[in-house]
Design a protein around this motif. Sequence first.
Motif, PDB file in Angstrom:
ATOM      1  N   VAL A  44       0.815  -1.199  -0.137  1.00  0.00           N
ATOM      2  CA  VAL A  44      -0.038   0.051  -0.121  1.00  0.00           C
ATOM      3  C   VAL A  44       0.858   1.247   0.181  1.00  0.00           C
ATOM      4  N   ASP A  45       0.536   2.229  -0.952  1.00  0.00           N
ATOM      5  CA  ASP A  45       1.176   3.568  -0.971  1.00  0.00           C
ATOM      6  C   ASP A  45      -0.040   4.472  -0.289  1.00  0.00           C
ATOM      7  N   ALA A  58      -1.627  -2.577  -4.515  1.00  0.00           N
ATOM      8  CA  ALA A  58      -1.295  -3.345  -5.476  1.00  0.00           C
ATOM      9  C   ALA A  58      -2.324  -4.664  -5.506  1.00  0.00           C
ATOM     10  N   LEU A  59      -3.218  -4.837  -6.431  1.00  0.00           N
ATOM     11  CA  LEU A  59      -3.822  -6.041  -6.386  1.00  0.00           C
ATOM     12  C   LEU A  59      -3.938  -6.658  -7.669  1.00  0.00           C
ATOM     13  N   PRO A  60      -2.979  -7.008  -8.300  1.00  0.00           N
ATOM     14  CA  PRO A  60      -2.855  -7.833  -9.512  1.00  0.00           C
ATOM     15  C   PRO A  60      -3.806  -8.965  -9.766  1.00  0.00           C
ATOM     16  N   PHE A 103      -6.489 -12.782   0.690  1.00  0.00           N
ATOM     17  CA  PHE A 103      -5.677 -11.857   1.188  1.00  0.00           C
ATOM     18  C   PHE A 103      -6.406 -10.759   1.936  1.00  0.00           C
ATOM     19  N   GLU A 104      -5.676 -10.069   3.043  1.00  0.00           N
ATOM     20  CA  GLU A 104      -6.321  -9.057   3.746  1.00  0.00           C
ATOM     21  C   GLU A 104      -5.244  -8.151   4.092  1.00  0.00           C
ATOM     22  N   ARG A 105      -5.332  -6.793   4.234  1.00  0.00           N
ATOM     23  CA  ARG A 105      -4.582  -5.635   4.493  1.00  0.00           C
ATOM     24  C   ARG A 105      -5.350  -4.776   5.311  1.00  0.00           C
ATOM     25  N   ARG A 106      -4.693  -4.478   6.656  1.00  0.00           N
ATOM     26  CA  ARG A 106      -5.284  -3.728   7.387  1.00  0.00           C
ATOM     27  C   ARG A 106      -4.330  -2.371   7.768  1.00  0.00           C
ATOM     28  N   VAL A 107      -4.889  -1.210   7.355  1.00  0.00           N
ATOM     29  CA  VAL A 107      -4.185  -0.047   7.194  1.00  0.00           C
ATOM     30  C   VAL A 107      -4.485   1.034   8.179  1.00  0.00           C
ATOM     31  N   PRO A 108      -3.630   1.132   9.331  1.00  0.00           N
ATOM     32  CA  PRO A 108      -4.124   1.920  10.289  1.00  0.00           C
ATOM     33  C   PRO A 108      -4.185   3.388   9.657  1.00  0.00           C
ATOM     34  N   LEU A 109      -5.255   4.279   9.960  1.00  0.00           N
ATOM     35  CA  LEU A 109      -5.261   5.648   9.431  1.00  0.00           C
ATOM     36  C   LEU A 109      -4.985   6.650  10.397  1.00  0.00           C
ATOM     37  N   PRO A 110      -4.775   7.651   9.898  1.00  0.00           N
ATOM     38  CA  PRO A 110      -4.297   9.089  10.856  1.00  0.00           C
ATOM     39  C   PRO A 110      -5.588   9.210  11.774  1.00  0.00           C
ATOM     40  N   HIS A 111      -5.263   9.719  12.924  1.00  0.00           N
ATOM     41  CA  HIS A 111      -6.728  10.038  13.910  1.00  0.00           C
ATOM     42  C   HIS A 111      -7.719  11.052  13.291  1.00  0.00           C
ATOM     43  N   ALA A 112      -8.734  10.560  12.751  1.00  0.00           N
ATOM     44  CA  ALA A 112      -9.708  11.426  12.165  1.00  0.00           C
ATOM     45  C   ALA A 112     -10.797  10.397  11.739  1.00  0.00           C
ATOM     46  N   ASP A 113     -12.134  10.886  11.440  1.00  0.00           N
ATOM     47  CA  ASP A 113     -13.145   9.940  10.909  1.00  0.00           C
ATOM     48  C   ASP A 113     -13.150  10.187   9.382  1.00  0.00           C
ATOM     49  N   TYR A 114     -12.996   9.279   8.445  1.00  0.00           N
ATOM     50  CA  TYR A 114     -13.152   9.207   7.008  1.00  0.00           C
ATOM     51  C   TYR A 114     -14.090   8.506   6.521  1.00  0.00           C
ATOM     52  N   ALA A 115     -14.634   9.285   5.325  1.00  0.00           N
ATOM     53  CA  ALA A 115     -15.784   8.383   4.541  1.00  0.00           C
ATOM     54  C   ALA A 115     -15.023   8.024   3.420  1.00  0.00           C
ATOM     55  N   VAL A 116     -15.264   6.900   2.385  1.00  0.00           N
ATOM     56  CA  VAL A 116     -14.722   6.684   1.168  1.00  0.00           C
ATOM     57  C   VAL A 116     -15.378   7.458   0.346  1.00  0.00           C
ATOM     58  N   ALA A 117     -14.490   8.382  -0.509  1.00  0.00           N
ATOM     59  CA  ALA A 117     -15.355   9.498  -1.498  1.00  0.00           C
ATOM     60  C   ALA A 117     -15.075   8.822  -2.863  1.00  0.00           C
ATOM     61  N   ASP A 118     -14.179   7.939  -3.288  1.00  0.00           N
ATOM     62  CA  ASP A 118     -13.734   7.538  -4.530  1.00  0.00           C
ATOM     63  C   ASP A 118     -13.211   6.256  -4.460  1.00  0.00           C
ATOM     64  N   MET A 119     -13.566   5.158  -5.119  1.00  0.00           N
ATOM     65  CA  MET A 119     -12.742   4.057  -5.339  1.00  0.00           C
ATOM     66  C   MET A 119     -12.587   3.762  -6.797  1.00  0.00           C
ATOM     67  N   GLY A 124      -4.509  -3.306 -12.306  1.00  0.00           N
ATOM     68  CA  GLY A 124      -4.178  -4.004 -11.074  1.00  0.00           C
ATOM     69  C   GLY A 124      -4.023  -3.322  -9.885  1.00  0.00           C
ATOM     70  N   CYS A 125      -4.464  -2.124  -9.642  1.00  0.00           N
ATOM     71  CA  CYS A 125      -4.386  -1.420  -8.463  1.00  0.00           C
ATOM     72  C   CYS A 125      -5.782  -0.958  -8.061  1.00  0.00           C
TER      73      CYS A 125
END
Length: 134
Positions: A44-45, A58-60, A103-119, A124-125
């Motif tokens: 993850v970047d 990266a999810l080829p 597969f599973e990836r857990r990415v800790p986020l900076p302290h704030a509440d977030y919502a998915v705006a775009d996906m 492959g990514c």
Amino acid sequence: MRPADPHAWMLTQAIELLQGAHRLHRQFFQLGRSGDVPRWEPPVDMYGDEQMLCLLIALPGVTPERLDVRLEQQVLVVYGERSLAADFGSGTILQLEIPYGRFERRVPLPHADYAVADMLLQNGCLRLTLERES
């Protein structure tokens, strides 16, 4: 090109070997949390500012139907499955470097509440844009 100083060359080689070992380590299956099911973790970047975060995962070979994304408090969870390509035919597999299976990836986020705006799953990514909620 090889540096003139042999110590610098050795250090460069050692760093390259460590980076290669780290890449291989991330590609190997790791035990999952539920029932010790083998899982791999995609790289993850992440970058962002005060208002948003962008993640590139990266999810080829992963199709949208085999992918799930969740926000769990301060953690982004991306999981699913990459199937072995059906078009290999009946020949003998000589090399497999791209991980497949669950597969599973857990990415800790900076302290704030977030919502998915775009996906967007493309080339492959998975590109996710998270907006900070007020």
